[in-house]
Design an enzyme around this catalytic site. Structure first.
Site, PDB file in Angstrom:
ATOM      1  N   MET A  26      25.990  41.631  34.997  1.00  0.00           N
ATOM      2  CA  MET A  26      25.470  42.670  35.140  1.00  0.00           C
ATOM      3  C   MET A  26      26.597  43.882  35.246  1.00  0.00           C
ATOM      4  O   MET A  26      26.677  45.029  35.730  1.00  0.00           O
ATOM      5  CB  MET A  26      24.595  43.050  36.400  1.00  0.00           C
ATOM      6  N   GLY A  27      27.847  43.488  34.832  1.00  0.00           N
ATOM      7  CA  GLY A  27      29.018  44.505  34.788  1.00  0.00           C
ATOM      8  C   GLY A  27      29.595  44.675  36.290  1.00  0.00           C
ATOM      9  O   GLY A  27      29.298  43.949  37.231  1.00  0.00           O
ATOM     10  N   LEU A  29      32.669  44.494  36.693  1.00  0.00           N
ATOM     11  CA  LEU A  29      33.384  43.060  36.794  1.00  0.00           C
ATOM     12  C   LEU A  29      34.410  43.021  37.801  1.00  0.00           C
ATOM     13  O   LEU A  29      35.385  44.111  37.944  1.00  0.00           O
ATOM     14  CB  LEU A  29      34.055  43.067  35.278  1.00  0.00           C
ATOM     15  N   HIS A  30      34.645  41.829  38.375  1.00  0.00           N
ATOM     16  CA  HIS A  30      35.769  41.617  39.426  1.00  0.00           C
ATOM     17  C   HIS A  30      36.590  40.278  39.186  1.00  0.00           C
ATOM     18  O   HIS A  30      36.100  39.535  37.775  1.00  0.00           O
ATOM     19  CB  HIS A  30      35.337  41.760  40.691  1.00  0.00           C
ATOM     20  N   HIS A  33      34.227  37.361  38.075  1.00  0.00           N
ATOM     21  CA  HIS A  33      33.954  37.414  36.681  1.00  0.00           C
ATOM     22  C   HIS A  33      34.869  36.769  35.574  1.00  0.00           C
ATOM     23  O   HIS A  33      34.620  36.095  34.696  1.00  0.00           O
ATOM     24  CB  HIS A  33      33.214  38.791  36.254  1.00  0.00           C
ATOM     25  N   LYS A 146      28.424  30.105  41.576  1.00  0.00           N
ATOM     26  CA  LYS A 146      27.572  29.147  42.604  1.00  0.00           C
ATOM     27  C   LYS A 146      27.427  30.455  43.650  1.00  0.00           C
ATOM     28  O   LYS A 146      26.647  29.787  44.582  1.00  0.00           O
ATOM     29  CB  LYS A 146      28.500  28.207  43.234  1.00  0.00           C
ATOM     30  N   ASP A 148      25.463  32.880  43.482  1.00  0.00           N
ATOM     31  CA  ASP A 148      23.940  32.851  43.457  1.00  0.00           C
ATOM     32  C   ASP A 148      23.594  31.459  43.320  1.00  0.00           C
ATOM     33  O   ASP A 148      23.053  31.045  42.053  1.00  0.00           O
ATOM     34  CB  ASP A 148      23.645  33.949  42.150  1.00  0.00           C
ATOM     35  N   GLN A 151      19.791  30.952  41.964  1.00  0.00           N
ATOM     36  CA  GLN A 151      19.803  31.593  40.477  1.00  0.00           C
ATOM     37  C   GLN A 151      20.217  30.439  39.722  1.00  0.00           C
ATOM     38  O   GLN A 151      19.734  30.050  38.667  1.00  0.00           O
ATOM     39  CB  GLN A 151      20.623  32.856  40.513  1.00  0.00           C
ATOM     40  N   VAL A 174      34.163  32.378  44.188  1.00  0.00           N
ATOM     41  CA  VAL A 174      35.576  32.981  44.371  1.00  0.00           C
ATOM     42  C   VAL A 174      35.504  33.962  45.368  1.00  0.00           C
ATOM     43  O   VAL A 174      34.654  34.636  45.487  1.00  0.00           O
ATOM     44  CB  VAL A 174      36.015  34.066  43.086  1.00  0.00           C
TER      45      VAL A 174
HETATM   46  O1  PAF Z   1      23.917  37.161  38.184  1.00  0.00           O
HETATM   47  C1  PAF Z   1      23.801  38.208  37.457  1.00  0.00           C
HETATM   48  O2  PAF Z   1      24.590  39.124  37.283  1.00  0.00           O
HETATM   49  C2  PAF Z   1      22.257  38.636  36.934  1.00  0.00           C
HETATM   50  O3  PAF Z   1      21.367  37.776  37.768  1.00  0.00           O
HETATM   51  C3  PAF Z   1      22.476  37.926  35.447  1.00  0.00           C
HETATM   52  C4  PAF Z   1      22.531  36.444  35.534  1.00  0.00           C
HETATM   53  C5  PAF Z   1      23.512  38.431  34.559  1.00  0.00           C
HETATM   54  C6  PAF Z   1      20.840  38.259  35.075  1.00  0.00           C
HETATM   55  O4  PAF Z   1      20.700  39.602  35.031  1.00  0.00           O
END
Ligand code: PAF
Length: 284
Positions: A26-27, A29-30, A33, A146, A148, A151, A174
């Site tokens: 979702m941007g 970024l750190h 990511h 991990k 999330d 998810q 991280v």
């Molecule tokens: O973990 C995330 O950043 C979001 O839940 C994802 C997997 C990009 C879905 O929008």
């Protein structure tokens, strides 16, 4: 790196590519990511990243509007790393050109527990957008962090149950040197809250150590951590020791047979909701 905003441009760039490794984000970024991008690079070529803040996974009172959108910075960071070939950054009209009436609803046993109990539509929103993104990018592998944890499990279950030809790779959480798991939401923390925030991970480590030392009454351990968090000014949603394989509570005998476990927690510190988890087993 090519930055594309439309599905048509994306497909043009990826035509004939059979080994695409994909990192959805979702941007904002750190370092975590960028580490996901490096893992993707080791498992496929080309690497495609996406940036899309997905309204469908935010509840009505959540932070969709204030979620940090930093596309220009993100592009610079990705270009600096040189791992990513295409960045897909669609807007809402591109990804949701009409109301999304077809939605993926994860089953109750995984989708409505823990995070799902506190964020009722969250995993529906995540599953639906991940399926859409997979259908746009058509990756062979995709990387999820991990941090999330649930998810990651929901996405894996979706891929299995829909026979999606995508291998899901998990990247370790991280952390900053003081233990705080990296998250885009950490930027909401005030300096005082940032100092307090690593307590969450410290308490997860305590749970692990307590169980390893022979304490078997998990509800008591969980309640104790919830109380500790509350007494330090947090507003905890849950602290739960679960089996790694299905996120269900372990049976008493499983604690002594080396069942892989994970302790997961979510708690609000001021206006910021943080989640974290720690995998462990009793025998190690
Ligand atoms: O973990 C995330 O950043 C979001 O839940 C994802 C997997 C990009 C879905 O929008």
């Amino acid at each position: 790196m090519k930055v594309v905003h439309s599905i048509e441009e994306l497909r043009d760039q990826l035509r004939g590519q059979l080994r695409v490794a994909f990192v959805p984000t979702m941007g904002n970024l750190h370092a975590a990511h960028l580490s996901l991008m490096r893992l993707a690079r080791q498992h496929g070529d080309p690497v495609v990243a996406s940036i899309f803040v997905n309204r469908l996974q935010f509840g009505p009172n959540e932070d969709f509007d204030r979620y940090p959108r930093t596309l220009m910075d993100d592009i610079q960071k990705l270009e600096g790393e040189r791992d990513v070939y295409v960045l897909f950054a669609p807007d809402e009209r591109e990804l949701y050109p009409e109301p999304q009436n077809f939605r993926i609803q994860p089953g109750d046993s995984l989708g409505q527990i823990l995070e799902g109990a506190f964020r009722p539509d969250f995993f529906m929103g995540v599953s639906t957008v991940v399926l859409k993104l997979f259908s746009c990018v058509q990756p062979r592998v995709a990387v999820f962090g991990k941090k999330d944890y649930q998810q990651l499990m929901v996405v894996r279950a979706m891929c299995r149950q829909f026979q999606l030809p995508v291998e899901i790779l998990a990247h370790e959480t991280v952390r900053d040197p003081d233990g705080l798991a990296l998250s885009s939401r950490n930027r909401y923390l005030s300096p005082e809250e940032r100092t307090e925030a690593p307590t969450l991970y410290g308490l997860l480590q305590q749970v692990r150590d307590t169980v390893r030392q022979g304490q078997r009454d998990l509800p008591v351990i969980e309640a104790h951590v919830m109380q500790t968090l509350s007494s330090r000014g947090w507003d905890p949603d849950y602290v739960a020791v679960r089996r790694q394989r299905d996120l269900q509570p372990p049976k008493p005998d499983e604690l002594d047979t080396g069942e892989p476990l994970v302790v997961l927690a979510a708690a609000r510190l001021g206006a910021t909701r943080l989640i974290d988890n720690l995998e462990f087993d009793v025998l190690r």
